[in-house]
Design an enzyme around this catalytic site. Structure first.
Site, mmCIF file in Angstrom:
data_model
loop_
_atom_site.group_PDB
_atom_site.id
_atom_site.type_symbol
_atom_site.label_atom_id
_atom_site.label_comp_id
_atom_site.label_asym_id
_atom_site.label_seq_id
_atom_site.Cartn_x
_atom_site.Cartn_y
_atom_site.Cartn_z
ATOM 1 N N ASP A 13 4.457 -5.542 -4.959
ATOM 2 C CA ASP A 13 4.642 -4.074 -5.458
ATOM 3 C C ASP A 13 5.675 -3.064 -4.832
ATOM 4 O O ASP A 13 6.695 -2.641 -5.431
ATOM 5 C CB ASP A 13 3.308 -3.259 -5.627
ATOM 6 C CG ASP A 13 2.070 -4.018 -6.398
ATOM 7 O OD1 ASP A 13 2.565 -4.471 -7.393
ATOM 8 O OD2 ASP A 13 1.089 -4.106 -6.024
ATOM 9 N N ARG A 92 -6.457 6.529 3.284
ATOM 10 C CA ARG A 92 -5.568 6.736 2.323
ATOM 11 C C ARG A 92 -4.959 8.162 2.933
ATOM 12 O O ARG A 92 -3.968 8.253 2.946
ATOM 13 C CB ARG A 92 -5.833 6.789 0.992
ATOM 14 C CG ARG A 92 -5.966 5.312 0.471
ATOM 15 C CD ARG A 92 -4.843 4.543 0.954
ATOM 16 N NE ARG A 92 -4.795 3.205 0.133
ATOM 17 C CZ ARG A 92 -4.839 2.008 1.123
ATOM 18 N NH1 ARG A 92 -4.983 2.159 2.156
ATOM 19 N NH2 ARG A 92 -5.042 0.912 0.396
ATOM 20 N N ASP A 121 -6.096 4.721 -5.379
ATOM 21 C CA ASP A 121 -5.119 5.204 -4.300
ATOM 22 C C ASP A 121 -4.046 6.190 -4.561
ATOM 23 O O ASP A 121 -3.486 7.106 -3.933
ATOM 24 C CB ASP A 121 -4.522 3.933 -3.806
ATOM 25 C CG ASP A 121 -5.628 3.329 -2.896
ATOM 26 O OD1 ASP A 121 -6.708 3.715 -2.439
ATOM 27 O OD2 ASP A 121 -5.219 2.003 -2.565
ATOM 28 N N SER A 170 -6.561 -9.898 -3.563
ATOM 29 C CA SER A 170 -5.995 -8.905 -3.402
ATOM 30 C C SER A 170 -6.873 -8.094 -2.276
ATOM 31 O O SER A 170 -7.963 -7.849 -2.326
ATOM 32 C CB SER A 170 -5.967 -7.614 -4.443
ATOM 33 O OG SER A 170 -5.655 -6.352 -4.079
#
Length: 412
Positions: A13, A92, A121, A170
């Site tokens: 990504d 985060r 996120d 993932s």
């Protein structure tokens, strides 16, 4: 020259985002920022190699200490979400703050991430970033990219990603938790094997007991040896993980309303949360414990949303801080069968008296057992009155109904 700071992992990504930010968004330079919250070393190596291949200025920020401190604040708030300890959610905001700091230091005009429009996120990053004057870019979300498209794009551009698959699962890792999702795990009926786990051994019959020391709600020592937060968490991840402690298979409700299947490993988090709750049970009053459940739930929800700096959280922590002044003492934890079970606790602030609670003593201080007779008579008194009134009304209705039927019969 315009510059954008990109949250950079070196995976598919964020690698694809680099040329897109230059070509589709018009930025002259992309700055990659990787924030260390306890990921495996190979992830930093991958990020560095990918950044080098892309000709990307790359910064690595060590934020493990800040993250560990936040995790231990979460322990004081017994922070869990739908049955598992908060990990990724708490990481985060720490990551976002670190990236913002680099962006400001390097004179960037914008911030960017590689999150999709389906997950949490994006919201957690942007909650921090939108406090600044910098633009926010989300190429994967804004351009509607799919993983298949990214893989083809990476192949066409010969971007430095290994087939763009990023592995079967993932995985997101930090010192507090390891999450695994994707592939067959997206099927709620799929039963995963041991291959998805790295931090925890398959639970067996071995046991071990450890003692955890708390000071004002913060864990500070294991078996009498003091540790800084990062080292304490790492120690417990290893020790508890060896007994299979801290596995969660969860159907999780995300902030956008999507329900997803997540698997987590969190040995240290489970151990510390269980120990902390056991110590609170010893020192807090019944009223404090009941009220704090609601406080903890609110703190956890804001933590899940990535809003730990909200005014509400500050207010909640006022109550938490007051209660934690007495959460000082030790808890003995036994690792067995994949569990971290409190089996002993001790504190000078204990709201407990063995003498008063014992079946072998006649009285409770100056209170005799006979004094409880009056309490027992009053207990449930209002319930008895209410039930009697309800039954009385039922009888009255029954009599009226029976009488009406009898009158009709007499008229006939």
């Amino acid at each position: 020259m315009t510059r954008v700071a990109l949250a950079f992992s070196g995976g598919l990504d964020t690698t694809v985002c680099v040329p897109l930010l230059e070509e589709e968004y018009g930025y002259d330079e992309v700055v990659g920022v990787t924030v260390d919250v306890g990921q495996p070393e190979e992830e930093f190596e991958e990020a560095a190699e990918t950044a080098d291949a892309l000709g990307l200025d790359h910064y690595v920020v060590d934020a493990k200490a800040e993250f560990a401190d936040l995790c231990l604040e979460g322990v004081r708030a017994n922070a869990t979400y739908q049955g598992y300890p908060l990990g990724t959610a708490l990481a985060r905001p720490v990551i976002a703050e670190a990236i913002l700091g680099v962006a400001e230091d390097e004179g960037c005009d914008a911030l960017a991430h590689g999150c999709t429009g389906k997950g949490n996120d994006q919201l957690r990053f942007e909650a921090i970033w939108r406090d600044s004057d910098l633009e926010v870019c989300a190429p994967v979300r804004e351009l509607g990219l799919t993983r298949e498209w990214e893989q083809e794009y990476a192949a066409e551009r010969d971007l430095p990603v290994e087939g763009g698959s990023g592995g079967k699962w993932s995985i997101d890792t930090n010192i507090w938790s390891r999450s695994v999702e994707g592939a067959e795990l997206e099927d709620p009926s799929y039963v995963p094997g041991e291959e998805i786990y790295e931090w925890t051994e398959k639970p067996g019959g071995d046991t071990e007991e450890i003692e955890i020391t708390f000071e004002e709600g913060y864990p500070v020592a294991v078996d009498g040896e003091e540790y800084e937060p990062v080292e304490l968490i790492e120690q417990l991840n290893e020790r508890a993980g060896a007994y299979g402690v801290g596995r969660t298979d969860s159907m999780e409700d995300r902030m956008l309303g999507l329900k997803v299947r997540e698997n987590y490993e969190h040995p240290a988090a489970t151990t510390l949360l269980n120990a902390h709750e056991a110590l609170e049970a010893l020192v807090l009053t019944q009223e404090e414990r009941e009220f704090k459940q609601g406080i903890d739930q609110k703190w956890s929800k804001k933590g899940y949303e990535g809003l730990v700096d909200a005014p509400l959280v500050s207010a909640l922590e006022g109550f938490i801080n007051e209660t934690q002044t007495r959460v000082t003492g030790t808890v003995t934890i036994r690792f067995e069968g994949g569990r971290a079970r409190p089996v002993g606790r001790d504190s000078e602030y204990a709201a407990y008296s063995a003498e008063h609670a014992s079946f072998n003593t006649e009285a409770v201080g100056k209170i005799s057992q006979e004094d409880a007779t009056g309490v027992a008579k009053y207990h449930g008194f209002q319930r008895r009155l209410a039930n009697a009134a309800i039954e009385g009304q039922k009888d009255a209705v029954s009599v009226a109904t029976d009488g009406g039927e009898a009158d009709e019969a007499n008229e006939e």
